[in-house]
Design a protein around this motif. Structure first.
Motif, mmCIF file in Angstrom:
data_model
loop_
_atom_site.group_PDB
_atom_site.id
_atom_site.type_symbol
_atom_site.label_atom_id
_atom_site.label_comp_id
_atom_site.label_asym_id
_atom_site.label_seq_id
_atom_site.Cartn_x
_atom_site.Cartn_y
_atom_site.Cartn_z
ATOM 1 N N ARG A 24 1.682 17.025 -25.772
ATOM 2 C CA ARG A 24 1.470 15.663 -25.293
ATOM 3 C C ARG A 24 0.738 14.786 -26.321
ATOM 4 N NH1 ARG A 24 3.698 12.541 -21.536
ATOM 5 N NH2 ARG A 24 2.271 11.082 -20.572
ATOM 6 N N LEU A 37 4.864 18.472 -15.530
ATOM 7 C CA LEU A 37 4.101 18.314 -14.282
ATOM 8 C C LEU A 37 4.719 17.254 -13.378
ATOM 9 C CD1 LEU A 37 0.649 18.023 -16.096
ATOM 10 C CD2 LEU A 37 1.686 20.110 -15.224
ATOM 11 N N ARG A 46 -1.319 27.245 -25.903
ATOM 12 C CA ARG A 46 -1.368 25.811 -26.213
ATOM 13 C C ARG A 46 -2.787 25.274 -26.050
ATOM 14 N NH1 ARG A 46 1.249 21.775 -22.712
ATOM 15 N NH2 ARG A 46 -0.083 20.539 -24.047
HETATM 16 C C1 LIG Z 1 -1.689 18.823 -18.687
HETATM 17 C C2 LIG Z 1 -2.339 19.342 -19.712
HETATM 18 O O1 LIG Z 1 -2.147 19.093 -21.007
HETATM 19 P P1 LIG Z 1 -1.148 18.099 -21.766
HETATM 20 O O2 LIG Z 1 -1.486 16.712 -21.318
HETATM 21 O O3 LIG Z 1 -1.546 18.303 -23.191
HETATM 22 O O4 LIG Z 1 0.214 18.529 -21.427
HETATM 23 C C3 LIG Z 1 -3.462 20.281 -19.532
HETATM 24 O O5 LIG Z 1 -4.266 20.382 -20.476
HETATM 25 O O6 LIG Z 1 -3.553 20.936 -18.473
#
Ligand SMILES: C=C(OP(=O)(O)O)C(=O)O
Ligand SMILES: CC(=O)N[C@H]1[C@@H](OP(=O)(O)OP(=O)(O)OC[C@H]2O[C@@H](n3ccc(=O)[nH]c3=O)[C@H](O)[C@@H]2O)O[C@H](CO)[C@@H](O)[C@@H]1O
Length: 431
Positions: free
Chosen positions: A101, A127, A409
């Motif tokens: 992201r 998500l 990650r």
């Molecule tokens: C949703 C998450 O990360 P990202 O925004 O980097 O996908 C997270 O860290 O749970």
């Protein structure tokens, strides 16, 4: 076929001892983007978590023309962005950018340093809908021309003349706030951002940019004012500790029972999660930079109601481990996921392990307590993966969580740190 990382977990051992909480993923990613705003010198970032998202961010920084060195043993990153000025290189290619992201946080530096940016993909946890309209509309209000190339699914940004402006976020977007601040710091004039995010990581990013010479006021109030400056200097900064990593460890101790010291964790940064865990039966005490967490395994956990919301509300990134923990509480827990419309993929995986979770839209009811049993389960996203490792540590038998890349990650040396506390967790690579 390539190799796959998996987490192999066996349940039944309480946790005890000391674990180190990593530097914050959601602070280091914007800071790597911000380091590219400095046209001279070398930025030194300390307490950098050794996680896959950081590797991807550094690959992206190199791709656009910066020189980077990651001294992993020292958890230190050095970035020299003096060579970042070629508009031909101002591209966020899908093969790197779509894997995390934080790639969207590179756009302001590309706009300021090269006058343009092409975004070929932005990734992150899956998500549900995760829009970037606040970012693009904000850039446009600061003078950028943002166009979509629907055939290739690219976004093109031309930004030869950014200037201050008045901006409003419909919801206090975390990366949206950081991105608009970074777009404003070198834009002549005054920028005002209303309904800005209050997360501690946003304040750490503001502290970093301010040390670089940016003029930013109102951090933590929801109304941020930025006075554009002519240049920013490369500086040294120590990343704050990761409150989500700390929350995951605290919830894991809550699940197994035991007593653990979390070095670097800050109770204030847990926000409402602290109160929810206390209601469930977890004890906390802060002693300087060390957070002590304890839970008596002979006393049943109490059920909980939680609604996710921006800081200081219950962090959505802790919703998955909370759901796993709630399966162990005696009674019905209620969870409302109010940030994302698709963050309950965990429920089916926990149900495979014997949990009883009903999901309706963005609301879930967890019927506890259940005796979890080991199973092969899918990490649909980073925190689902961490939550399934937590569940595996209390389940009877063996749990295999894959793909482990998603856990990697965002959590550094996750298996080693849990193993140091006595947990039976291994990170294995299979072909
Ligand atoms: C949703 C998450 O990360 P990202 O925004 O980097 O996908 C997270 O860290 O749970
Ligand atoms: C790298 C990083 O810091 N990631 C965090 C950041 O993600 P991120 O910054 O992407 O999350 P946001 O705060 O922007 O998103 C919150 C909500 O706002 C919506 N929205 C957001 C931007 C936009 O332009 N339009 C829009 O509609 C999103 O779809 C989502 O429903 O904050 C989230 C919420 O705390 C965390 O889960 C992530 O771990």
């Amino acid at each position: 076929m390539g190799q796959e990382v998996r987490y192999r977990v066996r349940g039944g051992r309480p946790l005890s001892g000391t674990a180190f909480i990593q530097g914050a993923k959601n602070a280091v990613l914007p800071m790597i983007g911000a380091a590219l705003l400095a046209a001279k010198g070398r930025t030194v970032l300390r307490n950098v978590p050794v996680i896959e998202d950081v590797y991807r961010a550094l690959e992206l920084a190199e791709h656009v023309g910066a020189k980077v060195a990651f001294h992993e043993a020292e958890r230190t990153v050095v970035i020299d962005a003096s060579g970042l000025n070629d508009p031909e290189l101002a591209v966020l290619p899908a093969e790197i950018a779509a894997r995390f992201r934080g790639s969207v946080l590179f756009v302001p530096a590309l706009m300021h340093r090269t006058g343009r940016a092409r975004i070929e993909g932005v990734g992150g946890c899956n998500l549900g809908s995760r829009n970037l309209d606040f970012h693009y509309r904000g850039f446009a209000r600061l003078g950028a021309e943002v166009t979509e190339d629907p055939e290739r699914n690219h976004i093109n940004v031309e930004a030869s003349r950014l200037r201050g402006g008045r901006l409003y976020l419909d919801t206090p977007s975390h990366t949206g706030t950081e991105n608009l601040i970074m777009a404003a710091v070198l834009a002549p004039g005054t920028t005002v951002i209303e309904h800005a995010a209050l997360e501690p990581e946003v304040l750490d990013v503001i502290a970093f940019l301010s040390a670089m010479g940016a003029k930013i006021s109102g951090g933590g109030t929801g109304l941020i004012t930025v006075e554009g400056v002519e240049e920013l200097t490369a500086v040294e900064h120590t990343i704050m500790s990761d409150r989500i990593d700390a929350g995951v460890f605290a919830m894991t101790v809550a699940a197994t029972g035991g007593e653990v010291s979390l070095v670097g964790a800050n109770l204030d940064h847990l926000g409402v999660a602290r109160w929810k865990l206390e209601q469930m039966g977890v004890g906390f005490s802060q002693e300087g930079a060390v957070l002590h967490v304890q839970r008596d395994p002979s006393v049943p956990l109490r059920p909980i109601n939680a609604v996710t919301s921006p800081f200081p509300g219950f962090a959505t990134d802790l919703q998955s481990p909370l759901m796993a923990l709630a399966t162990l509480a005696e009674g019905e827990s209620y969870i409302h996921e109010a940030i994302y419309d698709g963050r309950f993929a965990l429920a089916d995986e926990l149900n495979k392990m014997g949990a009883k979770i009903e999901v309706e839209g963005t609301r879930a009811i967890v019927h506890g307590s259940t005796n979890l049993r080991g199973a092969e389960v899918i990490a649909h996203d980073l925190r689902t993966g961490a939550a399934l490792v937590l569940a595996g540590l209390v389940a009877e038998g063996e749990t295999i969580v894959a793909p482990g890349y998603l856990v990697d990650r965002g959590h550094a040396q996750f298996a080693q740190r849990l193993a140091t506390l006595g947990g039976d967790v291994e990170r294995v690579t299979v072909s």
